[in-house]
Design an enzyme around this catalytic site. Structure first.
Site, mmCIF file in Angstrom:
data_model
loop_
_atom_site.group_PDB
_atom_site.id
_atom_site.type_symbol
_atom_site.label_atom_id
_atom_site.label_comp_id
_atom_site.label_asym_id
_atom_site.label_seq_id
_atom_site.Cartn_x
_atom_site.Cartn_y
_atom_site.Cartn_z
ATOM 1 N N GLU A 90 1.318 59.632 -43.106
ATOM 2 C CA GLU A 90 1.375 61.421 -43.000
ATOM 3 C C GLU A 90 2.650 62.502 -43.025
ATOM 4 O O GLU A 90 2.110 63.473 -43.603
ATOM 5 C CB GLU A 90 0.150 61.678 -41.611
ATOM 6 C CG GLU A 90 -1.275 60.988 -41.022
ATOM 7 C CD GLU A 90 -1.629 61.681 -40.726
ATOM 8 O OE1 GLU A 90 -1.137 62.329 -39.594
ATOM 9 O OE2 GLU A 90 -3.289 61.115 -40.439
ATOM 10 N N TRP A 124 -10.123 56.965 -40.467
ATOM 11 C CA TRP A 124 -9.890 56.287 -40.337
ATOM 12 C C TRP A 124 -9.952 55.489 -38.558
ATOM 13 O O TRP A 124 -9.927 54.166 -38.229
ATOM 14 C CB TRP A 124 -8.074 55.430 -41.171
ATOM 15 C CG TRP A 124 -7.674 56.172 -40.422
ATOM 16 C CD1 TRP A 124 -7.346 57.079 -39.474
ATOM 17 C CD2 TRP A 124 -6.330 55.189 -40.494
ATOM 18 N NE1 TRP A 124 -6.141 57.248 -39.080
ATOM 19 C CE2 TRP A 124 -4.718 55.830 -39.663
ATOM 20 C CE3 TRP A 124 -5.906 53.850 -40.689
ATOM 21 C CZ2 TRP A 124 -4.321 55.065 -39.104
ATOM 22 C CZ3 TRP A 124 -4.771 52.945 -40.604
ATOM 23 C CH2 TRP A 124 -3.669 53.832 -39.756
ATOM 24 N N ASP A 125 -9.875 56.611 -37.951
ATOM 25 C CA ASP A 125 -9.560 56.195 -36.283
ATOM 26 C C ASP A 125 -10.650 55.396 -36.019
ATOM 27 O O ASP A 125 -10.742 54.207 -35.047
ATOM 28 C CB ASP A 125 -9.451 57.311 -35.140
ATOM 29 C CG ASP A 125 -8.769 58.103 -35.999
ATOM 30 O OD1 ASP A 125 -8.689 58.124 -37.191
ATOM 31 O OD2 ASP A 125 -8.448 58.586 -35.047
ATOM 32 N N LYS A 157 5.309 59.938 -38.485
ATOM 33 C CA LYS A 157 4.605 60.315 -37.562
ATOM 34 C C LYS A 157 4.009 59.385 -36.167
ATOM 35 O O LYS A 157 3.754 59.382 -35.213
ATOM 36 C CB LYS A 157 3.523 61.552 -38.235
ATOM 37 C CG LYS A 157 2.091 62.119 -37.178
ATOM 38 C CD LYS A 157 1.396 62.258 -37.994
ATOM 39 C CE LYS A 157 0.024 63.182 -37.000
ATOM 40 N NZ LYS A 157 -0.837 64.079 -37.210
ATOM 41 N N GLN A 158 3.808 58.538 -37.190
ATOM 42 C CA GLN A 158 3.259 56.982 -36.983
ATOM 43 C C GLN A 158 3.057 55.895 -37.227
ATOM 44 O O GLN A 158 4.140 56.041 -38.199
ATOM 45 C CB GLN A 158 1.652 57.470 -36.520
ATOM 46 C CG GLN A 158 0.779 57.413 -37.823
ATOM 47 C CD GLN A 158 -0.388 58.041 -37.530
ATOM 48 O OE1 GLN A 158 -0.866 58.888 -36.885
ATOM 49 N NE2 GLN A 158 -1.567 57.151 -37.867
#
Length: 1003
Positions: free
Chosen positions: A695, A556-557, A816-817
């Site tokens: 994640e 998805w980046d 994680k983010q």
């Protein structure tokens, strides 16, 4: 630097021009107030002196440190609460922090200043920018202040067993004693050093002044050259792949599938293929050894990546075993003008000897995928059926085929020797095959002092996936026959780069370090996508074409990359979105297999669009493979739909919607609508069995892999998607959409369901109106963050740490983010409030602020994308924090922030996202409602940002300073552009310059 890095520091190994020492005085220790939370006024705790300026434990170390720094020409400052005591380490300046309560401070010494300002005052008095200053303190509050204000290196001094608190405050490094500290010194004003590299004062050149074998892999990634069709790592031309060097060449969209056995598991994996290495140029003096550069045999080494021209230059001098000195200068480029061509020139100069230099110019087809350490136990030989040919006249050709996918790759290489600009046709040249799979020519060159000899190598790479060719081998040879010499090709390449920079350059006036980081990040994004075209079937790998990280798969980046492209070269975005459109049939099949409607895109995609996410993940902390459930991140489809809509908003390209975009949006809407199940208990729709962007959570505690219930990001984005799908149906109407709706079988009751689901999706909340990441989140306990930082230092990969402890990230409040905060990255607070209001939920301004604060405290920032998102969402709430996150994002690959991962490729999403913060976030630039929106709010560290965009085929120049906004629309026949600046709508006519005042606030 001595001392142990506890977490990846944003400064890397930067060089510094000043050191500020701020420690508790004699007889004192940091008090309870020293544990204040971020956002409090930072201060040294006022303490009644019981002795000297410093604690006796630190006096000797401080005196030794200051004496050493003075000898090296480094400025020093002392920040103290008791300057009147006088006795202390000799410093260039002394700055008073808060006076003690008895009011004695400042009576005979410097005037006291608020401690939050004392560091900045020291910076001003030293005339050194904060980014080039080291701050050393045993106060976690002062450490936090230094980090917030962007000081280059912030060192905690663990004088009272407070390592965990200092790290939690953001210290880049913690040492036990001042004598443990070894400060790398600035060699020139403004010089910045990342992993041994620096800009040399230029924002356009990344340079390395010495060999550094342990970090060679990282340098190879950062010095990669490419054009979007192919890329080659910045490896030394003398070396084949070994423990230090990895000369990988990658071609966009060329994958191959292998099976491996590891730990009793049968793993099938598809990889971006490492193609034949065309860089190889080996040489030896007389009958000596074949030279390879090492710190032991190299006298001088200098490497320069020129970002303006896309040229990598390396100069080295070496002395062989017989004492002969030779200078070798190599220049390399991958053509931006002709995507199949590349060149490398090697200039040899004998300094103090005469005789024969033997040179081998080779192509190495005996290569494997071996760039990722954790994949060492897996199969990596993707190339087979090698055909090696000598075509005469200095030309060699290699053709190979991938073992499973059957893609044929041809590399043709032509080598010429020139003396004084004229080709040497009398030299001795013979075919050479020095090793299996390696072919080329061996040249014997007469060398004399002062007479340079050029060996020029031009190559052509073609694959069977290219259009309009007979065979790859024939096409490569034909291209090479028609190609000019090195200098001619280089000139055209430089012109092509000039055109790219005219569209993509971003000027900030923020200083050399930031300028170089911005330009380098832009450069690598362009190198990865510049060949985007309808005929090139390739997506956007998150590690670029720079290495084998994530196996070259597409995630998805791309959503973080497209905004940078869409506002400058929208045709590239359209071509890259076609990668998703071509794989729509596979996504439909995946949805059907899962029992759903529409199209379910995979979390990791490769050649044909099937799910490529591995089912096992290697944990280096335990040496074993653990289950990987990340394929449950269905939100990748939401990212695709968002990118489609943003492209349409920026371009007004209705034809794209008709041909591809609408079909993508409709099928993704169908999938997420079918995921939503009605709950009659509260007349809401729920979505279960998914993962969010975080994640770290793939299920409830004790149920790994079961997925989450009502992930807020997924549900809110689904509501947005369904609203856009309904809007798109209305926009296209019967005039455009009729045939498409019939082809897709679109029904009125289907659109009606979208309308209902989008307003009735359930969104969980915590106390205080904070958006909950998912249902059940409120029941999870907190993680002992300070304890884990103290024990492990870098905790970005808490999933691996907790697994090694027999625990799970599913059991705690952590991320994680950014997950929930992604909503405030994609939408303004006003848009998100409106969206949630349509769903029946209130989300007032105070809830927005509370949500940002809540999740900022609970992220390990284990993804480089996390710094991008946090910088964005903090831009209006806490600008110093936003700037700090942006600095980390800009430098994340330059300093290898995740610890030895850049050798596997750059992090393209973070690179594009960091530049996007400058151009969209700090300017408030949005494209929605058929209008440009701007709401500037640049931080004080950013004097100016200026750039160009293309909005609906109209070039607009944007410049924002602290004082105002300037817009210029180039002359032409187009209609005026509607622009909303700070809530007021204006028109910008062709050829017009308009100025708008900007309200400056630094909150």
């Amino acid at each position: 630097m001595s001392g142990v890095l506890e977490q990846p520091a944003v400064h890397g190994r930067s060089t510094y021009g000043a050191v500020v020492l701020a420690l508790a005085p004699a007889g004192a220790a940091p008090g309870p107030a020293d544990t204040a939370r971020a956002g409090d006024d930072a201060a040294l705790v006022p303490i009644r002196p019981a002795g000297g300026v410093l604690h006796p434990r630190h006096e000797a170390g401080a005196a030794e440190l200051f004496a050493r720094l003075r000898a090296e020409g480094v400025l020093t400052a002392l920040v103290t609460t008791h300057p009147e005591l006088g006795a202390g380490p000799p410093a260039d300046i002394v700055v008073a922090a808060d006076p003690p309560r008895d009011g004695t401070a400042g009576r005979d010494g410097p005037d006291p200043h608020p401690p939050a300002a004392s560091l900045l005052l020291a910076s001003r008095r030293l005339a050194v920018e904060p980014e080039h200053i080291v701050v050393v303190s045993d106060s976690d509050r002062l450490v936090r202040t230094a980090v917030t204000h962007g000081f280059g290196l912030v060192v905690g001094l663990d004088g009272a067993g407070r390592r965990g608190r200092l790290l939690a405050a953001g210290a880049h490094l913690v040492v036990d004693d001042l004598t443990d500290l070894d400060i790398p010194v600035a060699t020139a004003p403004g010089d910045s050093d990342w992993a041994g590299g620096c800009g040399g004062g230029s924002p356009w050149n990344l340079t390395y002044a010495s060999l550094d074998p342990p970090r060679e892999g990282m340098r190879e990634s950062l010095c990669t050259l490419g054009n979007g069709y192919m890329a080659v790592r910045g490896a030394a031309s003398e070396s084949r792949a070994d423990g230090t060097h990895y000369p990988g060449t990658y071609l966009a969209g060329v994958y191959n599938r292998l099976r491996s056995e590891a730990a009793g598991l049968v793993l099938e994996h598809e990889d971006l293929v490492n193609a034949p290495n065309w860089l190889l140029v080996q040489y030896r003096v007389q009958d000596g050894y074949w030279f390879e550069p090492t710190p032991d045999n190299v006298l001088e080494h200098h490497q320069d990546l020129d970002l303006r021209t896309g040229v990598l230059t390396r100069t080295l001098r070496f002395r062989d075993e017989a004492g002969r000195t030779t200078r070798v200068t190599t220049r390399r480029f991958v053509s931006q003008d002709q995507r199949h061509l590349a060149g490398q020139e090697t200039v040899f100069e004998a300094e103090d000897w005469s005789g024969t230099l033997t040179v081998r110019s080779l192509v190495d087809a005996d290569v494997r995928n071996r760039n990722v350490a954790e994949h060492a136990a897996l199969a990596g030989r993707h190339l087979a059926d090698a055909r090696l040919e000598d075509l005469g006249h200095g030309t060699a050709r290699v053709e190979v085929a991938t073992s499973w996918s059957g893609v044929r790759i041809a590399v043709a290489a032509r080598t010429r020797v020139l003396r004084s600009g004229t080709e040497d046709r009398l030299l001795s040249r013979v075919p050479s095959r020095p090793a299996p799979g390696v072919v080329g020519h061996e040249l014997r060159l007469r060398m004399d002092p002062g007479r340079a000899v050029r060996v020029e190598k031009v190559v052509a790479l073609v694959t069977s996936q290219d259009r309009a060719i007979a065979t790859p081998a024939h096409a490569a040879s034909t291209l090479l026959e028609r190609a000019g010499g090195f200098d001619e090709l280089l000139s055209a390449h430089v012109v092509a780069w000039q055109a790219l920079w005219s569209a993509f350059a971003v000027a900030t006036d923020a200083g050399g370090q930031q300028g170089l980081a911005v330009n380098l990040n832009t450069f690598h994004v362009l190198q990865s996508v510049a060949a985007a075209h309808p005929d090139l079937d390739a997506g956007v790998p998150p590690r670029g074409l720079h290495g084998e990280g994530y196996r070259g798969h597409v995630f998805w980046d791309e959503m973080f990359v497209y905004p940078m492209l869409t506002l400058r070269r929208p045709e590239w975005t359209r071509a890259l979105l076609a990668y998703r459109y071509r794989r729509l049939p596979e996504a439909r099949a995946a949805a059907r297999a899962a029992g759903h409607e529409g199209a379910m895109f995979p979390w990791q995609s490769g050649s044909d669009g099937r799910e490529e996410t591995p089912r096992a993940l290697f944990n280096p902390r335990t040496g074993r493979w653990i289950p990987d459930h990340s394929r449950l991140q269905r939100h990748v489809g939401l990212a695709v739909a968002h990118s489609v809509w943003q492209y349409y908003q920026a371009t007004g390209d209705t034809r794209f919607l008709i041909e591809q975009g609408a079909e993508l949006v409709v099928e993704i809407a169908r999938f997420f609508s079918s995921l939503a199940v009605h709950d009659p208990e509260d007349d809401r729709y729920v979505i279960t069995g998914v993962m969010g962007p975080d994640e770290f959570h793939d299920g409830a505690p004790g149920a790994p892999g079961s997925g989450l219930r009502n992930n807020a990001y997924t549900n809110v984005m689904t509501a947005w998607l369904l609203a856009r799908a309904v809007e798109m149906v209305e926009r296209l109407g019967q005039d455009y959409g009729g045939p498409l709706w019939r082809r897709l079988g679109l029904r009125e009751d289907e659109v009606a369901r979208w309308e209902r689901v989008r307003t009735r999706l359930r969104v969980p909340f915590l106390a205080g109106g904070v958006l909950a990441q998912f249902e059940g989140y409120e029941e999870l306990p907190e993680l002992a963050w300070e304890d884990y930082r103290a024990r492990y230092g870098y905790i970005g990969r808490l999933d691996l740490i907790l697994d090694a402890e027999g625990r799970s990230t599913n059991d705690y409040r952590l991320a994680k983010q950014a997950d929930v905060l992604m909503l405030l990255y994609l939408f303004s607070a006003e848009e998100l409030r409106e969206l949630l209001g349509q769903m029946g939920y209130d989300f007032p301004a105070e809830a927005v602020r509370a949500t940002v604060a809540f999740y900022c405290d609970r992220s390990s920032h284990g993804s480089t994308l996390s710094n991008v998102v946090h910088s964005w969402v903090e831009a209006r709430r806490d600008r110093p924090s936003s700037w700090s996150f942006l600095t980390r994002a800009l430098n994340s690959d330059l300093v290898d922030a995740q610890g030895d991962t850049v050798r596997e490729g750059v992090h393209l999403g973070a690179m594009a996202g960091s530049v996007d913060i400058l151009t969209r976030c700090y300017t408030g630039l949005e494209v929605r409602d058929d209008m440009l929106w701007l709401h500037p709010a640049i931080p004080p560290q950013l004097p100016k940002v200026s750039f160009s965009i293309s909005y609906r085929d109209q070039p607009i120049q944007v410049e924002v300073t602290r004082a105002g906004l300037r817009l210029y629309l180039a002359p032409g026949p187009a209609e005026p552009v509607r622009v909303n600046v700070d809530g007021e709508v204006h028109e910008l006519a062709a050829g017009q310059i308009r100025h708008f005042p900007v309200a400056v606030t630094d909150a």
